[in-house]
Motif scaffolding. Sequence first.
Motif, short mmCIF file in Angstrom:
data_model
loop_
_atom_site.label_atom_id
_atom_site.label_comp_id
_atom_site.label_asym_id
_atom_site.label_seq_id
_atom_site.Cartn_x
_atom_site.Cartn_y
_atom_site.Cartn_z
N SER A 127 -9.05 -12.31 11.67
CA SER A 127 -8.89 -11.00 12.28
C SER A 127 -8.91 -9.92 11.21
N THR A 128 -9.35 -8.76 11.62
CA THR A 128 -9.34 -7.64 10.69
C THR A 128 -8.50 -6.52 11.27
N ILE A 129 -7.95 -5.74 10.40
CA ILE A 129 -7.17 -4.58 10.81
C ILE A 129 -7.80 -3.37 10.14
N THR A 130 -7.89 -2.32 10.90
CA THR A 130 -8.53 -1.12 10.39
C THR A 130 -7.47 -0.09 10.03
N PHE A 131 -7.51 0.35 8.79
CA PHE A 131 -6.68 1.46 8.39
C PHE A 131 -7.43 2.21 7.29
N ASP A 132 -7.02 3.42 7.08
CA ASP A 132 -7.72 4.30 6.15
C ASP A 132 -7.37 3.91 4.71
N THR A 133 -8.22 3.08 4.12
CA THR A 133 -7.94 2.59 2.77
C THR A 133 -8.05 3.70 1.73
N LEU A 134 -8.99 4.61 1.93
CA LEU A 134 -9.14 5.71 0.97
C LEU A 134 -7.89 6.58 0.95
N LYS A 135 -7.35 6.87 2.12
CA LYS A 135 -6.13 7.67 2.21
C LYS A 135 -4.97 6.94 1.53
N TYR A 136 -4.92 5.63 1.72
CA TYR A 136 -3.86 4.82 1.11
C TYR A 136 -3.98 4.86 -0.42
N VAL A 137 -5.21 4.72 -0.92
CA VAL A 137 -5.43 4.78 -2.37
C VAL A 137 -5.04 6.16 -2.90
N LYS A 138 -5.42 7.22 -2.20
CA LYS A 138 -5.08 8.58 -2.63
C LYS A 138 -3.57 8.78 -2.68
N GLN A 139 -2.85 8.24 -1.69
CA GLN A 139 -1.39 8.37 -1.69
C GLN A 139 -0.77 7.62 -2.87
N LEU A 140 -1.30 6.44 -3.15
CA LEU A 140 -0.79 5.69 -4.29
C LEU A 140 -1.09 6.40 -5.60
N GLU A 141 -2.30 6.94 -5.72
CA GLU A 141 -2.65 7.68 -6.93
C GLU A 141 -1.80 8.94 -7.08
N ALA A 142 -1.46 9.57 -5.96
CA ALA A 142 -0.60 10.75 -6.00
C ALA A 142 0.81 10.38 -6.46
N SER A 143 1.17 9.13 -6.31
CA SER A 143 2.48 8.65 -6.76
C SER A 143 2.41 8.13 -8.19
N SER A 144 1.39 8.54 -8.90
CA SER A 144 1.15 8.19 -10.31
C SER A 144 0.91 6.69 -10.53
N ILE A 145 0.19 6.08 -9.61
CA ILE A 145 -0.25 4.69 -9.78
C ILE A 145 -1.72 4.74 -10.16
#
Length: 98
Positions: A2-20
Amino acid sequence: MSTITFDTLKYVKQLEASSIASAQAEAFVKAQRDILSEVMEISLATRGDVQALEKSVHSDIERLERKMLEHDGRFSLLQWMLAAVLAVAIANFAKQYF
């Protein structure tokens, strides 16, 4: 799987904004997607699972109905036997006291 769809780009941007770091953020996203897919595969029933369960339940109900019909004749006989025993007991009781 099964696959789940979520906004991976938004997730990456949020992590990068948290200095990751970007590479770490992308690794987190891939790991999260794999974990969610595995959880979805394990914990959710598919249409095929539901159909198989439905067939199983229907066959169990049919088998139960057949057994009930099969035993119905035995219960009728048991009722007549019980009625005969009660009649003899009542006759015996009446004979002793009347």
